[in-house]
Design a protein around this motif. Sequence first.
Motif, short mmCIF file in Angstrom:
data_model
loop_
_atom_site.label_atom_id
_atom_site.label_comp_id
_atom_site.label_asym_id
_atom_site.label_seq_id
_atom_site.Cartn_x
_atom_site.Cartn_y
_atom_site.Cartn_z
N TYR A 341 0.91 -0.97 0.05
CA TYR A 341 -0.05 -0.02 -0.05
C TYR A 341 0.91 1.17 0.11
N LYS A 342 0.15 2.38 -0.47
CA LYS A 342 1.14 3.50 -0.60
C LYS A 342 0.31 4.73 -0.61
N THR A 343 0.94 5.95 0.09
CA THR A 343 0.52 7.10 0.14
C THR A 343 1.63 8.14 -0.69
N VAL A 344 1.09 8.77 -1.79
CA VAL A 344 2.00 9.54 -2.34
C VAL A 344 1.95 11.05 -2.01
N ASP A 345 2.76 11.75 -1.32
CA ASP A 345 2.56 13.05 -1.17
C ASP A 345 3.91 13.54 -1.50
N PRO A 364 1.88 -1.21 14.93
CA PRO A 364 2.07 0.19 15.29
C PRO A 364 2.47 0.96 14.08
N TRP A 365 2.75 2.36 14.07
CA TRP A 365 2.82 3.06 12.91
C TRP A 365 4.47 2.69 12.84
N SER A 366 4.69 2.93 11.23
CA SER A 366 6.07 2.78 10.80
C SER A 366 6.06 2.99 9.39
N SER A 367 7.19 3.31 8.82
CA SER A 367 7.67 3.82 7.55
C SER A 367 7.42 2.63 6.49
N LYS A 368 7.34 1.51 6.89
CA LYS A 368 7.07 0.28 6.22
C LYS A 368 5.68 0.43 5.46
N ASN A 369 5.55 -0.12 4.07
CA ASN A 369 4.36 0.09 3.53
C ASN A 369 4.10 -1.27 2.91
N ASN A 370 4.42 -2.42 3.43
CA ASN A 370 4.00 -3.69 2.94
C ASN A 370 3.96 -4.50 4.05
N PHE A 383 -8.65 -7.14 6.09
CA PHE A 383 -7.46 -6.32 6.16
C PHE A 383 -7.48 -4.82 5.79
N SER A 384 -6.87 -3.98 6.75
CA SER A 384 -7.04 -2.62 6.25
C SER A 384 -5.86 -2.05 6.71
N SER A 385 -5.48 -0.81 5.79
CA SER A 385 -4.49 -0.18 6.09
C SER A 385 -4.63 1.44 5.83
N GLN A 386 -3.77 2.24 6.72
CA GLN A 386 -4.06 3.50 6.84
C GLN A 386 -2.50 4.11 7.04
N SER A 387 -2.70 5.38 6.52
CA SER A 387 -1.17 6.27 6.39
C SER A 387 -1.74 7.65 7.29
N ARG A 388 -0.37 8.22 7.84
CA ARG A 388 -0.65 9.57 8.31
C ARG A 388 0.54 10.45 8.25
N ILE A 389 0.26 11.55 7.99
CA ILE A 389 1.48 12.90 7.81
C ILE A 389 1.36 13.50 8.91
N GLY A 390 2.10 13.69 9.96
CA GLY A 390 1.65 14.48 10.96
C GLY A 390 0.75 13.90 11.82
#
Length: 659
Positions: A341-345, A364-370, A383-390
């Motif tokens: 999964y990926k968030t592009v900013d 837990p939150w991490s920089s790993k996107n797979n 299965f669900s995934s989520q991203s955050r920026i700040g």
Amino acid sequence: MFVFSYFFFLKFSLISAQNQSIKTYTKNNGLPSLHIQDIAQDSIGYLWLATPKGLVRFDGNSFITYTTKNGLLSNNINTVFVNNNLILIGTNKGLSVKSRNNFKNFEGNNINCILNANNHTFLGTDKGIFRLREEYLSPLRTNFQIDLNEINDLKFDGKFYWVATNKSLWKVDKLTNPTILERIDVDNYTSILVDNKKIIVATYNNGIKIIINGEVKNQPVTLQNIIKVKKIDNQFWIISEDEGIQVFDNDFSFERTINKYNSLSSNNITTIFEDSDQNKWIGTQNAGLYTIKNDNPSPKKPQISFENIEVVFKTLDSININNYNEILQLPSNKNHISFYYKTVDISNSKNIEYRYTLNNKTSPWSSKNNVDLAYLSPGNYTFSSQSRIGNLESEPIQFNFYIDTPLHQKEWFIFSSIGLACLLLGLIIWSYIRRIQVKNKTKIEKLELQNHLLSLEQKALQLQMNPHFIFNVLNGIKALGNSGKSAELNETISKFATLLRGVLHNSRQEEISLTEEITTLKNYIELEQQMSTNSFEYQVTTNLSIDSEEILIPPMLIQPFVENSIKHGVSTIEKGRIDISFSTKHNLLQCEILDNGIGFHQSQKNKQPSSHRSVAMQVTKDRIESLSNKSTFSMTEIKKEGKAYGTKVLFTIPLKTDF
């Protein structure tokens, strides 16, 4: 005055450029080429760059290049266009269409521009306009002046198509067999911009022109060799092939210049693009990629999407990935799933964190996107995934799948196996009991047979010495004594004693030799000869394959038949004769007793109903039939011209030896 104006203009441009931060991307940052021909952005947020050395994807942090090795039709790319989830790539050899994991290629002419309108995709090439069909590129017949010229740009204003060629600007209602076909102007047109009711076009040598209600107005600009005109932030950006960029406001009042004298290192500009974060991207012919960062971006939630889902290291197709409402059914052996999964900013590419949730268990939150999920148990999964920026978190995306239960763990299989096992166990137990029953039955039958044989033997022993015969012998001995015939007396007593001793000895044996049986039989017959009023002869013959001493038979098996022949056969006639023969054939012992008496039918009529011999005969017959299923017995009359001349008794029993 001119010099003053120039320095004022230059100072103003420098001040304007200094108010915004510009960043440069070159080969040192991973670009395969310093020539950037076109820029586009997809719904995920990736930037796509057209270069002469392949298609480049940029996520704000790293560049990934796709070339002919990955399936592209050509590395020399002119333009790139995003259409939903597809990336359309115009090359010098035709069109490549990139889906999520592969390329589909359509060979054709050099493609300069791409337009999607009215559910069709149109391509402007060096020789006319083509339409993208399912399996090929179809040339459109519009007008020979369009079809044979270089198409630099295509636009649709909602009603009319605008076509910019290297010779003219055209307005048509349809690109195939148009009913309205109007040539607006003659010039080398390079770019078209639809701005509400205005059509703004760029010419290579004669600046900018504005078409309002069919009227063409020239808009003076100082730039030459203009190749593109775009509207960004309510401003018009005019791009020159070798003089940089000029920016005008909505009323076409000059605002600033961006070129090598104030901001850039090159004036050879190819394109300008504004991304979703309002960052400006400038492509050049020889200096790479520039970005003018938006210093005051509006805060927004990040967006996340699935890039890939692999089941046992095999990629699912895009339909399965994007259909979140259905449950993917997987067999029990497909229980290794990988999610990407990926968030592009572009502006915050290094500040993105991810987490995933599997059936309410969250990482837990991490920089790993797979994540790799191996050896999953059977059952339903979300299965669900989520991203955050700040502090800003994306809306979660989810994927539902189901792993089937292995066959050996399914209830019906378990119950069927238990049932089958019980059935097999029952069959085994039944078979065991059946074998025991058969074995016991065999034993019982054997015991019954043995008991029957013992009974028969007992009856035979009880019947084998007729009391009347003994009485007659004793009376004969008495008569010989009274007559003074001592020699005959002694011989008779000797024979009688031998017979009694043989009978008593044999009665204690289950089997005796054929020799002993013949000896006992001869003693009996000779005593009967002495006691009989009518003389008769007898003869015992053997035709044996082995010695009679080695053949075993039950005791007193022949005597009842011989006695029957004497009493009811030859004793009633003169010159009677009895022939007894033994022979072996096919592992059988055959015995034949032949007399020349009156026949057994006549003897049955003459004898008394209480005759002792009838019982002895039946018992002996039963003994013979009980010895083996191979035993046979027959008693027939010998007839001549319808008159009986004797009786023949024939039986066979299994040949048994003492070795």
